[in-house]
Write a protein that holds these residues in place. Structure first.
Motif, PDB file in Angstrom:
ATOM      1  N   ALA A 229       0.834  -1.207   0.000  1.00  0.00           N
ATOM      2  CA  ALA A 229       0.000   0.000   0.000  1.00  0.00           C
ATOM      3  C   ALA A 229       0.859   1.244   0.000  1.00  0.00           C
ATOM      4  O   ALA A 229       2.000   1.241   0.474  1.00  0.00           O
ATOM      5  CB  ALA A 229      -0.928  -0.001   1.213  1.00  0.00           C
ATOM      6  N   ALA A 230       0.309   2.341  -0.543  1.00  0.00           N
ATOM      7  CA  ALA A 230       1.030   3.611  -0.582  1.00  0.00           C
ATOM      8  C   ALA A 230       0.428   4.644   0.351  1.00  0.00           C
ATOM      9  O   ALA A 230       0.987   5.734   0.514  1.00  0.00           O
ATOM     10  CB  ALA A 230       1.034   4.166  -2.012  1.00  0.00           C
ATOM     11  N   GLY A 259      11.282   6.734  -2.246  1.00  0.00           N
ATOM     12  CA  GLY A 259      10.504   5.649  -1.678  1.00  0.00           C
ATOM     13  C   GLY A 259      11.189   4.307  -1.877  1.00  0.00           C
ATOM     14  O   GLY A 259      11.855   4.074  -2.895  1.00  0.00           O
ATOM     15  N   HIS A 260      11.036   3.417  -0.899  1.00  0.00           N
ATOM     16  CA  HIS A 260      11.622   2.077  -0.948  1.00  0.00           C
ATOM     17  C   HIS A 260      10.556   1.053  -0.555  1.00  0.00           C
ATOM     18  O   HIS A 260       9.638   1.350   0.210  1.00  0.00           O
ATOM     19  CB  HIS A 260      12.801   1.964   0.017  1.00  0.00           C
ATOM     20  CG  HIS A 260      13.923   2.907  -0.273  1.00  0.00           C
ATOM     21  ND1 HIS A 260      14.993   2.575  -1.081  1.00  0.00           N
ATOM     22  CD2 HIS A 260      14.142   4.181   0.136  1.00  0.00           C
ATOM     23  CE1 HIS A 260      15.827   3.603  -1.148  1.00  0.00           C
ATOM     24  NE2 HIS A 260      15.333   4.589  -0.408  1.00  0.00           N
ATOM     25  N   THR A 261      10.699  -0.154  -1.071  1.00  0.00           N
ATOM     26  CA  THR A 261       9.798  -1.260  -0.726  1.00  0.00           C
ATOM     27  C   THR A 261      10.612  -2.439  -0.202  1.00  0.00           C
ATOM     28  O   THR A 261      11.846  -2.459  -0.306  1.00  0.00           O
ATOM     29  CB  THR A 261       8.991  -1.733  -1.945  1.00  0.00           C
ATOM     30  OG1 THR A 261       9.883  -2.330  -2.890  1.00  0.00           O
ATOM     31  CG2 THR A 261       8.239  -0.593  -2.604  1.00  0.00           C
ATOM     32  N   ASP A 262       9.890  -3.419   0.318  1.00  0.00           N
ATOM     33  CA  ASP A 262      10.553  -4.692   0.587  1.00  0.00           C
ATOM     34  C   ASP A 262      10.620  -5.485  -0.717  1.00  0.00           C
ATOM     35  O   ASP A 262      10.250  -4.980  -1.777  1.00  0.00           O
ATOM     36  CB  ASP A 262       9.829  -5.459   1.703  1.00  0.00           C
ATOM     37  CG  ASP A 262       8.382  -5.763   1.369  1.00  0.00           C
ATOM     38  OD1 ASP A 262       8.081  -6.021   0.171  1.00  0.00           O
ATOM     39  OD2 ASP A 262       7.540  -5.754   2.282  1.00  0.00           O
ATOM     40  N   ALA A 263      11.102  -6.703  -0.655  1.00  0.00           N
ATOM     41  CA  ALA A 263      11.318  -7.488  -1.872  1.00  0.00           C
ATOM     42  C   ALA A 263      10.137  -8.377  -2.226  1.00  0.00           C
ATOM     43  O   ALA A 263      10.242  -9.206  -3.138  1.00  0.00           O
ATOM     44  CB  ALA A 263      12.578  -8.329  -1.725  1.00  0.00           C
ATOM     45  N   SER A 264       9.013  -8.227  -1.530  1.00  0.00           N
ATOM     46  CA  SER A 264       7.852  -9.068  -1.817  1.00  0.00           C
ATOM     47  C   SER A 264       7.216  -8.640  -3.137  1.00  0.00           C
ATOM     48  O   SER A 264       7.051  -7.447  -3.403  1.00  0.00           O
ATOM     49  CB  SER A 264       6.821  -8.942  -0.688  1.00  0.00           C
ATOM     50  OG  SER A 264       7.397  -9.289   0.563  1.00  0.00           O
ATOM     51  N   LEU A 273       5.200   1.265  -6.784  1.00  0.00           N
ATOM     52  CA  LEU A 273       4.691   1.451  -5.434  1.00  0.00           C
ATOM     53  C   LEU A 273       5.602   2.373  -4.632  1.00  0.00           C
ATOM     54  O   LEU A 273       5.135   3.239  -3.877  1.00  0.00           O
ATOM     55  CB  LEU A 273       4.565   0.099  -4.733  1.00  0.00           C
ATOM     56  CG  LEU A 273       4.123   0.107  -3.267  1.00  0.00           C
ATOM     57  CD1 LEU A 273       2.752   0.739  -3.125  1.00  0.00           C
ATOM     58  CD2 LEU A 273       4.128  -1.316  -2.708  1.00  0.00           C
ATOM     59  N   SER A 274       6.907   2.205  -4.781  1.00  0.00           N
ATOM     60  CA  SER A 274       7.836   3.052  -4.024  1.00  0.00           C
ATOM     61  C   SER A 274       7.705   4.512  -4.441  1.00  0.00           C
ATOM     62  O   SER A 274       7.809   5.422  -3.605  1.00  0.00           O
ATOM     63  CB  SER A 274       9.275   2.569  -4.218  1.00  0.00           C
ATOM     64  OG  SER A 274       9.696   2.698  -5.565  1.00  0.00           O
ATOM     65  N   LEU A 275       7.466   4.768  -5.737  1.00  0.00           N
ATOM     66  CA  LEU A 275       7.237   6.138  -6.185  1.00  0.00           C
ATOM     67  C   LEU A 275       5.948   6.683  -5.586  1.00  0.00           C
ATOM     68  O   LEU A 275       5.894   7.842  -5.140  1.00  0.00           O
ATOM     69  CB  LEU A 275       7.185   6.194  -7.707  1.00  0.00           C
ATOM     70  CG  LEU A 275       6.821   7.559  -8.310  1.00  0.00           C
ATOM     71  CD1 LEU A 275       7.824   8.628  -7.884  1.00  0.00           C
ATOM     72  CD2 LEU A 275       6.751   7.469  -9.836  1.00  0.00           C
ATOM     73  N   ALA A 276       4.901   5.859  -5.555  1.00  0.00           N
ATOM     74  CA  ALA A 276       3.635   6.298  -4.970  1.00  0.00           C
ATOM     75  C   ALA A 276       3.816   6.643  -3.491  1.00  0.00           C
ATOM     76  O   ALA A 276       3.200   7.592  -2.981  1.00  0.00           O
ATOM     77  CB  ALA A 276       2.571   5.216  -5.142  1.00  0.00           C
ATOM     78  N   GLY A 300      11.129   6.745  -6.981  1.00  0.00           N
ATOM     79  CA  GLY A 300      10.916   5.400  -6.469  1.00  0.00           C
ATOM     80  C   GLY A 300      12.115   4.511  -6.730  1.00  0.00           C
ATOM     81  O   GLY A 300      12.560   4.382  -7.875  1.00  0.00           O
ATOM     82  N   ALA A 301      12.670   3.897  -5.684  1.00  0.00           N
ATOM     83  CA  ALA A 301      13.829   3.018  -5.824  1.00  0.00           C
ATOM     84  C   ALA A 301      13.459   1.549  -5.754  1.00  0.00           C
ATOM     85  O   ALA A 301      14.322   0.678  -5.927  1.00  0.00           O
ATOM     86  CB  ALA A 301      14.864   3.341  -4.748  1.00  0.00           C
TER      87      ALA A 301
END
Length: 330
Positions: A229-230, A259-264, A273-276, A300-301
């Protein structure tokens, strides 16, 4: 009043929206509701005249009275070309000549969007992968006049921003600054966010401000995102307040929110998603203080820069984050 030149688009009943800076009426679908406005009696405005390329955005400086107006079209199911085309026809019919027109990546994508002036969220929204831009000029009796349009959309809403730069009328007193007289009908348009609250004293305290002052990246530790989610669980956090205070105290500074996410999940979806998430943090930051939106960019990265293992729930939660990075001044 200028009529639409392409009735085949089957737009709904139209209403005239007066544009007092320039001497013509722009007609939008009746579903369009004004969402924001900025007016200046005398201003200099950089008009994009080409795409962002090799780190540069070509512009020309237009001077005169300025008005930016944004509209939302709830439930819009047409593409950005369908949004732009009837408005472009009206601008052409009013005697303007198109100087530059582009679409999304052809404009320069992210860099182009953040190189031009856009009213802040939620007044105006630009999807970085789905927008169109137009700049047009005509020669008036008091000098050149410019209009720019940018249109975009979300899943269920269309967005239009019109910028008008008209030459000052001869003899007009433009020495006093003016404020927008935008007073939307809240019964029709919904509530408009109030002006940002005044920030507290001690504007450069806290770990975020200290890291940025030292030229280092700062993780906005208290921003929380659910997996996939963002949306921010809270839009007024201590770290955002520290960042807003620091930007107010350092008016020449710029930051990039990454923005960063996990690897899922899928890597491409994670990058989007990371950009959002970075955009969500940017919108929340702009709501806290009167900061020029051009000073804050978003990127977003994805999952490429983890700071903890992705093998545990705790590690993945740490990797879902937004960082503030000092950016070069303009």
């Amino acid at each position: 009043m200028t009529a639409l030149a392409r009735p085949a688009l089957a737009l709904p009943l139209l209403v005239a929206l007066q544009a007092p800076v320039l001497a013509f009426d722009l007609v939008l679908p009746s579903a369009a509701k004004p969402s924001g406005e900025r007016v200046e009696a005398l201003a200099s405005h950089a008009v994009a005249t080409g795409p962002w390329k090799a780190g540069t955005l070509p512009t020309t400086t237009a001077e005169g009275s300025l008005r930016q107006t944004a509209w939302k079209l709830a439930g819009a199911d047409r593409g950005t070309l369908d949004l732009l085309r009837p408005l472009r026809d009206q601008i052409t019919a009013a005697g303007f000549t198109t100087v530059f027109e582009c679409e999304s990546t052809g404009c320069g994508g992210f860099d182009f969007r953040y190189g031009i002036e856009i009213l802040p969220e939620p007044e105006m929204h630009v999807d970085l992968g789905d927008f169109r831009f137009l700049a047009a000029r005509r020669d008036g009796g008091n000098g050149p006049e410019w209009v720019t349009l940018i249109v975009s959309r979300s899943a269920d809403t269309g967005f239009v921003q019109l910028t008008e730069i008209g030459a000052p009328v001869a003899g007009e007193d433009v020495t006093l600054s003016t404020k927008s007289d935008f007073t939307p009908d809240l019964a029709e348009t919904g509530s408009i966010d109030p002006a940002p609250a005044a920030l507290p004293a001690n504007p450069v305290t806290g770990p975020v401000a200290q890291a940025l002052s030292a030229g280092q990246a700062a993780v906005l530790e208290d921003l929380s995102f659910a997996s996939g989610a963002a949306d921010l669980t809270a839009s007024d956090t201590d770290s955002l307040r520290q960042l807003a205070n620091w930007l107010v105290a350092n008016p020449d500074a710029r930051v990039e929110l990454v923005g960063h996410t996990d690897a899922s999940g899928n890597a491409g979806a994670n990058t989007a998603l990371s950009l959002a998430r970075a955009e969500a943090a940017r919108s929340a930051l702009l709501a806290l203080a009167d900061i020029d939106p051009a000073r804050i960019t978003a990127r977003g990265a994805g999952p490429d820069s983890p700071r903890a293992t992705n093998d545990t729930q705790e590690g993945r939660a740490q990797n879902r984050r937004v960082e503030a990075i000092p950016a070069p001044t303009l």
